[in-house]
Design an enzyme around this catalytic site. Structure first.
Site, PDB file in Angstrom:
ATOM      1  CB  SER A 194      -0.931  -0.003   1.224  1.00 26.49           C
ATOM      2  OG  SER A 194      -0.181  -0.159   2.421  1.00 26.49           O
ATOM      3  CG  ASN A 199      -4.032  -5.034  12.911  1.00 25.20           C
ATOM      4  OD1 ASN A 199      -3.480  -4.899  11.814  1.00 25.20           O
ATOM      5  ND2 ASN A 199      -4.345  -6.210  13.415  1.00 25.20           N
ATOM      6  CB  THR A 257     -42.284  23.875  -8.638  1.00 26.40           C
ATOM      7  OG1 THR A 257     -43.412  24.282  -9.409  1.00 26.40           O
ATOM      8  CG2 THR A 257     -42.261  24.667  -7.336  1.00 26.40           C
ATOM      9  CG  HIS A 258     -42.898  20.594 -11.673  1.00 31.09           C
ATOM     10  ND1 HIS A 258     -43.093  19.262 -11.392  1.00 31.09           N
ATOM     11  CD2 HIS A 258     -43.710  21.273 -10.823  1.00 31.09           C
ATOM     12  CE1 HIS A 258     -43.992  19.133 -10.435  1.00 31.09           C
ATOM     13  NE2 HIS A 258     -44.382  20.346 -10.054  1.00 31.09           N
ATOM     14  CB  SER A 265     -15.440  26.435 -27.799  1.00 24.57           C
ATOM     15  OG  SER A 265     -15.357  25.725 -29.021  1.00 24.57           O
ATOM     16  CE  LYS A 288     -19.915  26.284 -26.673  1.00 25.02           C
ATOM     17  NZ  LYS A 288     -21.154  25.649 -26.238  1.00 25.02           N
ATOM     18  CG  ASN A 325     -18.049  26.106 -23.127  1.00 24.38           C
ATOM     19  OD1 ASN A 325     -19.114  26.548 -23.550  1.00 24.38           O
ATOM     20  ND2 ASN A 325     -17.149  25.543 -23.904  1.00 24.38           N
ATOM     21  CD  GLU A 348     -20.155  21.943 -18.618  1.00 25.36           C
ATOM     22  OE1 GLU A 348     -20.575  21.175 -19.484  1.00 25.36           O
ATOM     23  OE2 GLU A 348     -19.342  22.855 -18.858  1.00 25.36           O
ATOM     24  CD  GLN A 350      -2.876  -2.526   2.130  1.00 25.08           C
ATOM     25  OE1 GLN A 350      -2.182  -2.718   3.118  1.00 25.08           O
ATOM     26  NE2 GLN A 350      -2.606  -3.077   0.958  1.00 25.08           N
ATOM     27  CE  LYS A 353      -4.254   2.485   4.217  1.00 29.56           C
ATOM     28  NZ  LYS A 353      -5.195   1.775   5.098  1.00 29.56           N
TER      29      LYS A 353
HETATM   30  N1  ARG Z   1      -1.166  -1.378   5.295  1.00 31.14           N
HETATM   31  C1  ARG Z   1      -2.101  -1.913   6.216  1.00 31.14           C
HETATM   32  C2  ARG Z   1      -3.464  -1.236   6.036  1.00 31.14           C
HETATM   33  O1  ARG Z   1      -3.506  -0.213   5.470  1.00 31.14           O
HETATM   34  C3  ARG Z   1      -1.637  -1.713   7.610  1.00 31.14           C
HETATM   35  C4  ARG Z   1      -2.178  -2.698   8.595  1.00 31.14           C
HETATM   36  C5  ARG Z   1      -1.630  -4.051   8.310  1.00 31.14           C
HETATM   37  N2  ARG Z   1      -1.986  -4.965   9.329  1.00 31.14           N
HETATM   38  C6  ARG Z   1      -1.821  -6.264   9.169  1.00 31.14           C
HETATM   39  N3  ARG Z   1      -2.214  -7.036  10.150  1.00 31.14           N
HETATM   40  N4  ARG Z   1      -1.340  -6.803   8.084  1.00 31.14           N
HETATM   41  O2  ARG Z   1      -4.497  -1.722   6.447  1.00 31.14           O
END
Ligand code: ARG
Length: 463
Positions: A28, A115, A160-161, A282, A288, A290, A295, A327, A330
């Site tokens: 990661s 963890n 409305t609408h 454009s 134009k 825009n 958007e 994981q 993120k």
């Molecule tokens: N890179 C892991 C995550 O984002 C960190 C935690 C990993 N824990 C493990 N028991 N392998 O979740």
């Protein structure tokens, strides 16, 4: 004994290193390096606590502290080299610490697991984003208030609408968005208060046998208290999901305003002129201008809500406590946060710079029989018709105006009396749009006096 290629952090029982594909799916570091500052803050708090409780020596804690500060400046200076073999930000930092300070580095992970470490880092990161969102929302609310104040009594059609309904004021319309972004603001603050419990010290899942002080680390990292259940602390991602759901609702609000700006800036409406700074041209059609920013803001709700749905799916089937599935939290949150902040800033810029076209708004306000409801209300108030009958009579008058190709105020008194004899010249006082909006004095109504009250109330809230 592990061979040379097994993982240096956890390879004790492994005879071989991972397959390249295993490494690719497992690592990661490509994205969680964004948690570097939070990871180092968490480790510094942890090391200080380990020393204060006598679990490690003061000199080891000091070496760890110095090493972590060096690593932070290496990362900030762009000289740190991240390794995929070391999987994630936690192990990259710890491995570098070992290179820098040697043996004491190995004591940092006492009474801790990746963890609780990742849950803590990620919470710190999301908390900062909630703070950034709060600033972004406040800035947006302030520019909406400025627009509302400038045109508190400018008339425009209310829809409305997307069909002309009744005249409203520009200020009232702007203030509707202030209410929406104000609710987003309060959701941000709620989420922040609820998430502010520290997972650190939950360790892998069960807590630890070391005499740690979780109050101390929680305080050092600005949390209100330590999380009360270690299993929950390491497996909870509600804070990320609340962030994404608050972001989704807010992005939906941004998208609705963006949609109005797209419509309003068209040649057919001309309600607003967007600034050159927030428009594009454009490459083929020279005339134009825009509303691309609007958007793109409108489109961003898709990816932000997508992130929310994706993380809900990741979490919904996971047994307690940590699973590696988590994981995947993120990248979704990073992307949603980046795009929410960008959309807030772009909307703030567009609203700040745009010019409302008072004449075009007023001209549109008077068309489309927008004061028909005022006429019906007058028929109830003055000749005393039941509302249903007043509605019917007004409908007949609208049909008559349509046949004559005029608006309601242009109908002659004789023509109106041919539909209902109780109508007198006094009726013309309610057919004008200014009168219409001025009469909407009920609390929360569009009358300029009411709108100004709300502007003052909100100024008191957002400063
Ligand atoms: N890179 C892991 C995550 O984002 C960190 C935690 C990993 N824990 C493990 N028991 N392998 O979740």
């Amino acid at each position: 004994m592990a061979d040379q290629t097994s993982n240096q952090m956890w390879g004790g029982r492994f005879a071989a290193g991972p397959d390249a594909i295993m490494e690719a799916i497992n690592a990661s570091i490509g994205f969680d390096q964004r948690l570097a500052a939070q990871d180092i803050a968490g480790s510094r708090a942890h090391a200080a606590m380990l020393a204060a409780t006598g679990i490690i020596s003061d000199s080891d804690a000091e070496a760890i502290r110095e090493g972590l500060l060096t690593i932070l400046s290496e990362i900030e200076g762009g000289t740190f080299s991240f390794s995929t073999a070391l999987e994630d930000i936690h192990m990259n930092v710890e491995a570098r610490l070992k290179e820098l300070i040697g043996e004491p580095a190995g004591r940092l992970h006492t009474a801790r697991s990746r963890n609780d470490q990742v849950a803590t880092d990620f919470k710190l990161w999301v908390r900062e984003q909630l703070d950034a969102a709060e600033s972004g929302l406040l800035a947006l609310i302030r520019v909406l208030l400025a627009q509302a104040e400038a045109g508190a009594d400018w008339v425009m059609p209310g829809f409305t609408h997307l069909q002309t309904a009744q005249p409203v004021t520009w200020g009232h319309h702007m203030m509707a968005y202030v209410e929406m972004f104000g609710r987003d603001l309060s959701r941000v603050r709620d989420a922040r208060a609820r998430m502010n419990e520290c997972p650190l010290g939950a360790a892998a899942l069960a807590g630890t046998s070391f005499p740690i002080d979780r109050e101390m680390t929680a305080r050092a990292l600005g949390f209100d208290r330590p999380a009360a259940n270690s299993l929950d602390a390491v497996s909870d991602r509600d804070f990320a999901l609340e962030f994404l759901s608050v972001a989704s609702i807010s992005a939906m609000h941004l998208s609705r305003l963006a949609e109005e700006l797209v419509i309003w800036s068209s040649a057919q409406f001309r309600f607003v002129t967007l600034s050159d700074r927030f428009s594009t041209g454009s490459s083929i059609m020279p005339q134009k201008k825009n509303p691309d920013a609007a958007e793109l803001i409108r489109a961003k709700v898709g990816r932000i809500f997508g992130a929310n749905a994706a993380l809900m799916m990741v979490m919904k089937g996971l047994p307690l406590a940590y699973s590696k599935d988590m994981q995947e939290d993120k990248e979704q949150v990073f992307d949603a946060a980046d795009n929410w902040m960008l959309a807030l800033a772009a909307m703030e810029g567009m609203v700040r710079d745009m010019t409302a076209n008072r004449e075009a708004l007023a001209a549109a306000a008077g068309s489309g029989f927008s004061t028909a409801t005022d006429l019906a209300d007058w028929l109830v108030r003055v000749p005393g018709l039941p509302f249903r009958e007043a509605h019917h009579v007004t409908g007949a008058l609208v049909a008559m105006a349509e046949r004559q190709g005029c608006d309601l105020p242009e109908l002659s008194l004789e023509d109106m009396q041919s539909v209902h004899p109780g109508i007198t010249a006094d009726v013309y006082t309610v057919l004008g749009v200014e009168n219409s909006v001025n009469s909407r004095m009920s609390y929360g109504g569009t009358a300029p006096a009411r709108v100004r009250e709300q502007i003052e109330r909100w100024k008191g809230i957002v400063g």
